[in-house]
Design an enzyme around this catalytic site. Structure first.
Site, PDB file in Angstrom:
ATOM      1  N   HIS A  16      72.010 -27.761  99.824  1.00 42.02           N
ATOM      2  CA  HIS A  16      71.640 -26.348  99.818  1.00 42.02           C
ATOM      3  C   HIS A  16      70.523 -26.091  98.817  1.00 42.02           C
ATOM      4  CE1 HIS A  16      74.449 -26.665  96.440  1.00 42.02           C
ATOM      5  NE2 HIS A  16      73.942 -25.541  95.949  1.00 42.02           N
TER       6      HIS A  16
ATOM      7  N   ASP B  52      69.523 -22.996  96.064  1.00 44.21           N
ATOM      8  CA  ASP B  52      70.129 -21.837  95.428  1.00 44.21           C
ATOM      9  C   ASP B  52      69.433 -20.538  95.831  1.00 44.21           C
ATOM     10  OD1 ASP B  52      71.950 -23.411  94.059  1.00 44.21           O
ATOM     11  OD2 ASP B  52      70.698 -23.596  92.275  1.00 44.21           O
TER      12      ASP B  52
ATOM     13  N   HIS C 157      69.862 -29.588  96.828  1.00 49.02           N
ATOM     14  CA  HIS C 157      70.723 -30.425  95.999  1.00 49.02           C
ATOM     15  C   HIS C 157      72.156 -30.425  96.517  1.00 49.02           C
ATOM     16  CE1 HIS C 157      70.840 -26.386  94.229  1.00 49.02           C
ATOM     17  NE2 HIS C 157      72.041 -26.675  93.753  1.00 49.02           N
TER      18      HIS C 157
ATOM     19  N   ARG D  75      74.700 -22.941  83.983  1.00 46.93           N
ATOM     20  CA  ARG D  75      73.483 -22.866  84.785  1.00 46.93           C
ATOM     21  C   ARG D  75      72.781 -21.536  84.608  1.00 46.93           C
ATOM     22  NH1 ARG D  75      72.754 -21.761  91.108  1.00 46.93           N
ATOM     23  NH2 ARG D  75      72.623 -19.703  90.162  1.00 46.93           N
TER      24      ARG D  75
END
Length: 308
Positions: A134, A136, A284, A299
């Site tokens: 996917h 982000d 990723h 993150r």
């Protein structure tokens, strides 16, 4: 290098991922010189995607010269890694992400102790579910430009993350397939994934601010100009303007491209390791092989702009 096997005379070999031999693997767009670095020491992890960077303490001040080299390194390698950043804290995390832009909160992630920082803790009671290729925030009208991820606690074994170079994925499409997708747009939507954990009332409340959006199937990267395949399995729901069956078949073919090992790099996490990646140039996959061990990451997603 080997020569690719022709499938013309062997129809049984005409499968989407069948390709023995050489692939086109370019680190940068054509006619773009590789960058020179004075402050950073670059160790490639593959010839075209992923590099470990040493010679810098990311907890210290980041001046403009260092910031410029970090930006050049990310543009060239698409994902860059740092180890042993033991003094790195939330303040340093925000400052590092700020080299590229302001933080962009994910509406579905748990919040950390610092605004803009998401804390992702997995263990026997909260199982990792990011094990799908996917990009982000592709479900946003202005998707995240990049992400900065720090390892706080990692399992004794497992929990690696992989990235795929979607510029290489585009370059290696058959010419007729590249022609077929030229100018197409695709719909991206969070509801089929994140919505599966929500009530109808929660979904309705978010719809006013997060409607489905369209992005080009092939994005020309906003900084490098490189053509990049921009569809992903969890968030891209259909190709706009195509019949449902054709859209489904085309998305299946394009989604397979991230799974080709030659386009990928894999990183083994250690405590205080950091990864910075370009969300437009890559997809990723967080490998969920460490249950019931504990894995804690923090993150920051970096805000981006509309893709056209």
């Amino acid at each position: 290098m080997g020569t690719a096997v022709s499938t013309t005379s062997h129809p049984i070999l005409a499968k989407p991922l069948f390709h023995a031999g050489r692939r086109r693997l370019e680190r940068t767009a054509p006619d773009t010189p590789h960058a020179d670095f004075r402050l950073l020491e670059i160790t490639p992890m593959t010839p075209h995607i992923g590099a470990e960077v040493t010679g810098v303490d990311l907890a210290g001040p980041i001046g403009e010269d260092l910031a410029a080299e970090l930006r050049r390194a990310l543009d060239e390698w698409k994902v860059i890694f740092f180890r042993d950043q033991h003094r790195f804290d939330a303040r340093a995390h925000l400052a590092l992400a700020g080299v590229w832009g302001p933080p962009e909160p994910n509406p579905f992630f748990p919040k950390g102790d610092t605004t803009g920082v998401s804390r992702l803790a997995k263990d026997a009671t909260a199982i990792g579910q990011e094990n799908i290729w996917h990009s982000d925030h592709s479900f946003m009208a202005a998707p995240a430009m990049g992400s900065v991820l720090r390892a706080v606690e990692v399992p004794a074994a497992g929990g690696d993350t992989m990235w795929a170079d979607m510029g290489a994925a585009y370059d290696n499409l058959a010419p007729e397939l590249r022609e077929r997708i030229e100018g197409l747009t695709a719909v991206h939507d969070w509801e089929p994934t994140w919505g599966s954990f929500m009530t109808p009332e929660q979904i309705a409340a978010l719809r006013s601010t997060l409607p489905p959006v369209e992005h080009p199937v092939v994005v020309h990267h906003p900084r490098t100009g490189r053509p990049t395949l921009y569809v992903n399995e969890p968030f891209t729901t259909r190709i706009a303007g195509l019949p449902e069956a054709e859209s489904r078949e085309l998305l299946h073919l394009l989604g397979l491209q991230a799974r080709i090992p030659e386009f990928q790099v894999r990183f083994r996490w250690q405590p205080d390791s950091i990864a910075i990646w370009d969300n437009i140039a890559t997809q990723h996959y967080a490998i969920s092989d460490y249950y019931p061990q504990r894995r804690v990451m923090e993150r920051i997603a970096v805000a981006g702009g509309p893709l056209s």
